[in-house]
Enzyme design. Sequence first.
Site, PDB file in Angstrom:
ATOM      1  CB  ILE A  19      -0.936  -0.027   1.231  1.00  0.00           C
ATOM      2  CG1 ILE A  19      -1.999  -1.127   1.048  1.00  0.00           C
ATOM      3  CG2 ILE A  19      -1.595   1.330   1.469  1.00  0.00           C
ATOM      4  CD1 ILE A  19      -2.829  -1.428   2.300  1.00  0.00           C
ATOM      5  CG  LEU A  65       9.462   3.457  10.617  1.00  0.00           C
ATOM      6  CD1 LEU A  65       8.363   3.009   9.663  1.00  0.00           C
ATOM      7  CD2 LEU A  65       9.455   4.969  10.761  1.00  0.00           C
ATOM      8  CG  ASN A  95      -2.286  -9.329  11.356  1.00  0.00           C
ATOM      9  OD1 ASN A  95      -2.100  -9.675  12.524  1.00  0.00           O
ATOM     10  ND2 ASN A  95      -3.436  -9.461  10.737  1.00  0.00           N
ATOM     11  CB  SER A 142      -6.264  -2.939  10.062  1.00  0.00           C
ATOM     12  OG  SER A 142      -6.847  -4.220   9.854  1.00  0.00           O
ATOM     13  CE1 TYR A 155      -1.622  -4.838  11.488  1.00  0.00           C
ATOM     14  CE2 TYR A 155      -3.757  -5.938  11.576  1.00  0.00           C
ATOM     15  CZ  TYR A 155      -2.831  -5.169  10.900  1.00  0.00           C
ATOM     16  OH  TYR A 155      -3.117  -4.733   9.618  1.00  0.00           O
ATOM     17  CE  LYS A 159      -2.666  -1.474  11.380  1.00  0.00           C
ATOM     18  NZ  LYS A 159      -1.878  -0.467  10.669  1.00  0.00           N
ATOM     19  CB  ALA A 186     -11.193  -4.809   4.497  1.00  0.00           C
ATOM     20  CD  GLU A 187      -9.752  -9.316   3.992  1.00  0.00           C
ATOM     21  OE1 GLU A 187      -8.711  -9.951   3.740  1.00  0.00           O
ATOM     22  OE2 GLU A 187     -10.276  -9.274   5.113  1.00  0.00           O
ATOM     23  CB  THR A 190       0.253  -5.829   0.235  1.00  0.00           C
ATOM     24  OG1 THR A 190      -0.040  -6.464   1.492  1.00  0.00           O
ATOM     25  CG2 THR A 190      -0.779  -4.757  -0.049  1.00  0.00           C
TER      26      THR A 190
HETATM   27  P1  NAP Z   1       3.668  -4.666   3.379  1.00  0.00           P
HETATM   28  O1  NAP Z   1       3.311  -5.251   2.055  1.00  0.00           O
HETATM   29  O2  NAP Z   1       4.368  -5.530   4.359  1.00  0.00           O
HETATM   30  O3  NAP Z   1       4.502  -3.319   3.196  1.00  0.00           O
HETATM   31  C1  NAP Z   1       4.884  -2.609   4.359  1.00  0.00           C
HETATM   32  C2  NAP Z   1       6.284  -2.081   4.241  1.00  0.00           C
HETATM   33  O4  NAP Z   1       6.598  -1.461   5.516  1.00  0.00           O
HETATM   34  C3  NAP Z   1       7.338  -3.186   4.049  1.00  0.00           C
HETATM   35  O5  NAP Z   1       8.331  -2.756   3.135  1.00  0.00           O
HETATM   36  C4  NAP Z   1       7.928  -3.354   5.450  1.00  0.00           C
HETATM   37  O6  NAP Z   1       9.244  -3.836   5.433  1.00  0.00           O
HETATM   38  C5  NAP Z   1       7.856  -1.921   5.965  1.00  0.00           C
HETATM   39  N1  NAP Z   1       7.884  -1.869   7.438  1.00  0.00           N
HETATM   40  C6  NAP Z   1       7.091  -2.541   8.289  1.00  0.00           C
HETATM   41  N2  NAP Z   1       7.445  -2.273   9.561  1.00  0.00           N
HETATM   42  C7  NAP Z   1       8.493  -1.415   9.499  1.00  0.00           C
HETATM   43  C8  NAP Z   1       9.321  -0.797  10.469  1.00  0.00           C
HETATM   44  N3  NAP Z   1       9.157  -1.022  11.787  1.00  0.00           N
HETATM   45  N4  NAP Z   1      10.312   0.033  10.064  1.00  0.00           N
HETATM   46  C9  NAP Z   1      10.499   0.276   8.735  1.00  0.00           C
HETATM   47  N5  NAP Z   1       9.758  -0.307   7.771  1.00  0.00           N
HETATM   48  C10 NAP Z   1       8.772  -1.143   8.141  1.00  0.00           C
HETATM   49  O7  NAP Z   1       2.301  -4.148   4.104  1.00  0.00           O
HETATM   50  P2  NAP Z   1       0.894  -3.625   3.484  1.00  0.00           P
HETATM   51  O8  NAP Z   1      -0.019  -4.776   3.345  1.00  0.00           O
HETATM   52  O9  NAP Z   1       1.146  -2.710   2.345  1.00  0.00           O
HETATM   53  O10 NAP Z   1       0.353  -2.812   4.748  1.00  0.00           O
HETATM   54  C11 NAP Z   1       0.504  -1.409   4.880  1.00  0.00           C
HETATM   55  C12 NAP Z   1      -0.423  -0.940   5.997  1.00  0.00           C
HETATM   56  O11 NAP Z   1      -1.775  -1.289   5.655  1.00  0.00           O
HETATM   57  C13 NAP Z   1      -0.141  -1.589   7.360  1.00  0.00           C
HETATM   58  O12 NAP Z   1      -0.283  -0.649   8.381  1.00  0.00           O
HETATM   59  C14 NAP Z   1      -1.219  -2.648   7.469  1.00  0.00           C
HETATM   60  O13 NAP Z   1      -1.547  -2.922   8.804  1.00  0.00           O
HETATM   61  C15 NAP Z   1      -2.373  -1.957   6.746  1.00  0.00           C
HETATM   62  N6  NAP Z   1      -3.387  -2.898   6.278  1.00  0.00           N
HETATM   63  C16 NAP Z   1      -3.134  -3.744   5.228  1.00  0.00           C
HETATM   64  C17 NAP Z   1      -4.142  -4.612   4.816  1.00  0.00           C
HETATM   65  C18 NAP Z   1      -3.942  -5.550   3.657  1.00  0.00           C
HETATM   66  O14 NAP Z   1      -4.901  -6.264   3.318  1.00  0.00           O
HETATM   67  N7  NAP Z   1      -2.788  -5.611   3.029  1.00  0.00           N
HETATM   68  C19 NAP Z   1      -5.381  -4.636   5.471  1.00  0.00           C
HETATM   69  C20 NAP Z   1      -5.594  -3.771   6.533  1.00  0.00           C
HETATM   70  C21 NAP Z   1      -4.579  -2.900   6.928  1.00  0.00           C
HETATM   71  P3  NAP Z   1       9.480  -5.448   5.580  1.00  0.00           P
HETATM   72  O15 NAP Z   1       8.831  -6.117   4.421  1.00  0.00           O
HETATM   73  O16 NAP Z   1      10.969  -5.570   5.619  1.00  0.00           O
HETATM   74  O17 NAP Z   1       8.807  -5.823   6.887  1.00  0.00           O
END
Ligand code: NAP
Length: 260
Positions: A19, A65, A95, A142, A155, A159, A186-187, A190
């Site tokens: 995202i 972070l 998560n 989330s 988690y 949130k 939600a879904e 990624t």
């Molecule tokens: P992602 O594909 O894992 O991308 C997140 C990026 O953030 C990754 O490059 C990760 O690095 C980096 N990251 C995580 N923790 C970090 C830290 N402490 N310091 C520096 N970098 C960090 O995640 P995403 O699915 O895009 O999710 C983004 C946000 O959307 C999150 O807050 C998640 O909770 C929220 N969300 C996602 C969904 C979904 O369906 N995908 C649903 C609800 C909410 P690494 O890969 O090295 O960990």
Amino acid sequence: MDLQLKGKVVLVTGGAKGIGAAIVRGCAAEEAVAIIVDQDVESGRQLRLELESAGKRAGFISADLTSVGDCSSTVQQTLRDFGRLDVLVNNAGINDRIGLESGDPEKFVGSLQRNLHHYYNMAHFAVAALKKSHGCIVNIASKTAFTGQGGTSGYVAAKGAILALTREWAVELLPYGIRVNTVVPAEVMTPLYRQWLATFPDPEEKLREITVKIPLGKRMTTPDEIAATVLFVMSAKAHHVTGQHLFVDGGYVHLDRALP
Ligand code: NAP
């Protein structure tokens, strides 16, 4: 519609993948200057290169972070290199499945550090610059904060707190015209979501079970669809929107589950 984001400096935590990367690309498309903040150095550098090769201005800051020092230096480096900060997008999270029984008190605090503390820390260190630019904050939460998921107390607690802080910061920052909003996915497919699916014996079957329950289109939300709402809410077109929780989920959280 002109979002008037040209030249705005936008810091995106977790901007290297998923995202966050979609938000970064969306910013570049609007001629904003996105600064990717991420611990995944290879993906972060690659994305910056991709944008620079397309003639866009962008930055990458390698940061963990969970470190307060890294949150502070990220903001300082942005101000040093780009001279201003207009938007903070708090997006990074994981998560990490620290549940009531699968976790323990120490692991629970660790999950809050990975998912919550840096949202506060980044806002804390950014607020002086945002006051100067009359900027804004967009958080990513989330649906699990509304629905629960089971087995992921840290988690979900993080949130839920992010939703509450959105209201709290929106009030605290009213005098400066700094708006604070949260987008609730939600879904969304990624790398993080794929990791989670892979924990099931039959990931494809699990994915099918989920998508048939998504009312609009029976499909996942795309990262670009989340990014489009994030860009709108940070833009001049949303100048009277603050303290809001915006769901981009095909009706997943609110529509009737009994729908055919
Ligand atoms: P992602 O594909 O894992 O991308 C997140 C990026 O953030 C990754 O490059 C990760 O690095 C980096 N990251 C995580 N923790 C970090 C830290 N402490 N310091 C520096 N970098 C960090 O995640 P995403 O699915 O895009 O999710 C983004 C946000 O959307 C999150 O807050 C998640 O909770 C929220 N969300 C996602 C969904 C979904 O369906 N995908 C649903 C609800 C909410 P690494 O890969 O090295 O960990």
